[in-house]
Design a protein around this motif. Structure first.
Motif, PDB file in Angstrom:
ATOM      1  N   PHE A 157      42.930  61.836 -33.451  1.00 27.74           N
ATOM      2  CA  PHE A 157      42.889  60.503 -33.415  1.00 27.74           C
ATOM      3  C   PHE A 157      44.099  59.967 -32.758  1.00 27.74           C
ATOM      4  N   ASP A 182      31.277  61.080 -34.092  1.00 26.21           N
ATOM      5  CA  ASP A 182      32.677  61.374 -34.268  1.00 26.21           C
ATOM      6  C   ASP A 182      33.354  61.093 -32.873  1.00 26.21           C
ATOM      7  N   LEU A 189      29.196  66.560 -31.946  1.00 25.88           N
ATOM      8  CA  LEU A 189      30.199  65.478 -32.288  1.00 25.88           C
ATOM      9  C   LEU A 189      29.764  63.934 -31.939  1.00 25.88           C
ATOM     10  N   VAL A 198      38.198  68.088 -34.390  1.00 24.22           N
ATOM     11  CA  VAL A 198      38.409  66.756 -34.631  1.00 24.22           C
ATOM     12  C   VAL A 198      39.784  66.598 -35.094  1.00 24.22           C
ATOM     13  N   ASP A 217      33.750  72.467 -36.466  1.00 27.68           N
ATOM     14  CA  ASP A 217      33.726  71.110 -35.642  1.00 27.68           C
ATOM     15  C   ASP A 217      34.752  70.458 -36.156  1.00 27.68           C
ATOM     16  N   ASP A 218      35.196  70.445 -37.584  1.00 28.00           N
ATOM     17  CA  ASP A 218      36.264  70.012 -37.936  1.00 28.00           C
ATOM     18  C   ASP A 218      37.690  70.089 -37.283  1.00 28.00           C
ATOM     19  N   LYS A 234      26.786  62.908 -34.108  1.00 28.08           N
ATOM     20  CA  LYS A 234      27.337  62.641 -35.571  1.00 28.08           C
ATOM     21  C   LYS A 234      28.060  61.254 -35.447  1.00 28.08           C
ATOM     22  N   LYS A 255      34.788  57.641 -32.651  1.00 28.64           N
ATOM     23  CA  LYS A 255      35.777  57.268 -33.304  1.00 28.64           C
ATOM     24  C   LYS A 255      36.955  57.802 -32.390  1.00 28.64           C
ATOM     25  N   LEU A 256      36.987  58.884 -31.508  1.00 26.64           N
ATOM     26  CA  LEU A 256      37.735  59.463 -30.945  1.00 26.64           C
ATOM     27  C   LEU A 256      38.318  58.618 -29.796  1.00 26.64           C
TER      28      LEU A 256
END
Length: 237
Positions: free
Chosen positions: A148, A229, A224, A144, A140-141, A227, A232-233
């Motif tokens: 950003f 994330d 994501l 991501v 998954d990282d 979690k 944030k995106l």
């Protein structure tokens, strides 16, 4: 020559890429195609890639291998950058499997399960894209990483991987070569109207990236989101 005895690795990633329309260009205009190819080779030779990535170019076939996935994705992205600059578009696949290669003097020896798989998949890819084999596990990282927003730029253009029309593929665009890549595709489409559908697919991908579409597999985006994330995106978008 000294005999070579080495075991094959069982954890290698291999990208097999093909330069689209290369044979036709060689047959129709060898000199200019040779000039563009040499320019591609020279620019690639000056490129700073991870020392873990091995690259071989044989006519219109380009093979990249690496024991881990992220550096290979970065290398394929840079291959896209240099290829588009020379009016080349590429198609290919990244697969995982046992792999062995040995360079000795001017000789290169390769036995690769991963390469066999990548070649088979590449033959089924009908668009200018380097796709990831379905059985390759992607953390998954990696989805991501670099997504950003930076100074207002659309987040997907920074991503190494994109999910578009049911395919996971290496992002062919970057901040230095986003709009220019689309313009180059339009020029190539005018020169080769018989391949219009392929160029339109590429331009549709560019439009999706430019429109800030998420371009992630649904199951990944769900994880994501759970979690936090994806929140944030969306910040600053």
């Amino acid at each position: 020559m000294t005999e070579i005895y080495e075991s094959a690795s069982d954890a290698y990633y291999v990208a097999f890429c093909d330069i689209l329309g290369f044979a036709s260009r060689v047959s129709n205009d060898f000199e200019s195609t040779h000039e563009a190819y040499v320019a591609l080779a020279n620019s690639w030779s000056q490129q700073s890639n991870s020392e873990m990535v091995s690259v071989s170019m044989f006519s219109d076939s380009i093979i990249l291998s690496c024991p881990v996935l992220p550096p290979l994705i970065s290398a394929v992205r840079m291959l896209w950058f240099h290829a588009l600059q020379k009016d080349f578009m590429i198609r290919g696949s990244i697969a995982k499997g046992k792999h062995w290669e040995k360079s000795q003097g001017r000789n290169l020896f390769v036995v690769s399960e991963a390469l066999v798989r990548a070649v088979k998949i590449e033959q089924m890819v009908g668009v200018p894209a380097v796709v990831i084999a379905d059985d390759v596990e992607i953390e998954d990282d990696l989805w991501v990483l670099c997504r950003f927003p930076v100074e207002g730029d659309p987040a997907p253009i920074h991503a190494g991987l994109l999910y578009f029309r049911d395919r996971v593929l290496v992002n062919p665009f970057n901040l230095m070569w986003g709009t220019s890549a689309a313009n180059r595709a339009r020029q190539l489409m005018e020169q080769s109207p018989n391949h219009k559908d392929k160029y339109l697919w590429f331009l549709s991908l560019h439009e999706a990236v430019s429109n800030h579409e998420l371009l992630m597999p649904p199951d990944v985006s769900a994880r994501l989101l759970a979690k936090g994330d994806l929140v944030k995106l969306g910040e600053g978008g």
